[in-house]
Motif scaffolding. Structure first.
Motif, PDB file in Angstrom:
ATOM      1  N   GLU A 149      -6.801  -2.476   1.075  1.00  0.00           N
ATOM      2  CA  GLU A 149      -6.406  -3.650   0.330  1.00  0.00           C
ATOM      3  C   GLU A 149      -5.427  -2.923  -1.006  1.00  0.00           C
ATOM      4  N   ASN A 173       2.525  -6.910   1.791  1.00  0.00           N
ATOM      5  CA  ASN A 173       1.778  -8.189   2.016  1.00  0.00           C
ATOM      6  C   ASN A 173       0.623  -8.063   3.014  1.00  0.00           C
ATOM      7  N   ASP A 174      -0.176  -9.202   2.980  1.00  0.00           N
ATOM      8  CA  ASP A 174      -1.409  -9.092   3.990  1.00  0.00           C
ATOM      9  C   ASP A 174      -1.045  -8.881   5.312  1.00  0.00           C
ATOM     10  N   LYS A 184      -0.367  -5.429   5.625  1.00  0.00           N
ATOM     11  CA  LYS A 184      -1.807  -4.443   5.570  1.00  0.00           C
ATOM     12  C   LYS A 184      -2.621  -4.353   6.824  1.00  0.00           C
TER      13      LYS A 184
END
Length: 211
Positions: A115, A120-121, A124
């Motif tokens: 995290e 960006n997610d 990840k």
């Protein structure tokens, strides 16, 4: 089975014959898989760590696949991946190695999603997915990665230190252990010699699998 049907064998006997045939075919497929894995281990080169991170080097997934695919094909083997999530922070990659005769074996590796990465997610998750797939594949095929350059050594670079007697004794202990998978034993027999780094990588992996 055809003869049994022609001779009008009763249903119970026919079911037993079918079960025996299925078990025979499954055993033959497992034997063919083990032979193919042994052949693959003999042909597959050491995977070179070609990409640098902050504190280490590693072999990216595309490099691993590009290196091993011709040897997988020649041995009748193939790999495929799937993934699943545990909660929202852990992704597990499932690597399935299959042989053309039908036998398959599975290796799983779980990775935490970082995290703290400054991306960006989606990126990840993609990073964790790639990491998990790489290690699931390496474990499934008993691949060894090294940052040593064989071509560089051949051109006159300093000689790489060979495995110590203590390391080889440990590897031989695993070779004799009942708990060590047959494909791993065959890999050790085929390789025969290891550099110090390769031996330690293998020992660490075997210790982890033994727990």
């Amino acid at each position: 089975l055809q003869a049994a049907v022609a001779n009008k064998v009763d249903a119970d006997q026919l079911a037993k014959l079918m079960d025996l045939q299925e078990r025979y075919q499954a055993n033959e497929a497992r034997r063919a898989f083990a032979c193919a894995m042994s052949d693959f281990q003999a042909k597959c080169p050491i995977i070179h760590k070609s990409r640098k991170a902050d504190r280490y080097t590693y072999a990216p997934l595309d490099t691993v696949l590009r290196t091993i695919r011709p040897h997988l094909d020649s041995c009748g083997l193939s790999v495929r991946f799937s993934t699943y999530m545990t909660g929202t922070t852990v992704i597990t990659a499932v690597c399935t190695v299959s042989h053309r005769d039908g036998h398959s074996e599975v290796s799983e590796f779980a990775a935490c999603i970082d995290e703290n990465m400054k991306v960006n997610d989606t990126q990840k998750v993609g990073s964790a997915n790639s990491y998990a797939r790489r290690y699931a594949l390496m474990n499934a095929l008993n691949l060894v990665a090294s940052d040593e350059d064989d071509d560089g050594r051949a051109a006159g670079s300093p000689t790489v230190e060979q495995a110590t007697d203590e390391q080889m004794a440990t590897i031989n202990d695993f070779l004799e252990a009942d708990s060590t998978p047959d494909v791993t034993k065959e890999f050790i027999r085929q390789r025969k010699t290891f550099t110090r780094k390769q031996a330690q990588t293998l020992i660490d992996k075997l210790n982890k699998e033994a727990k």
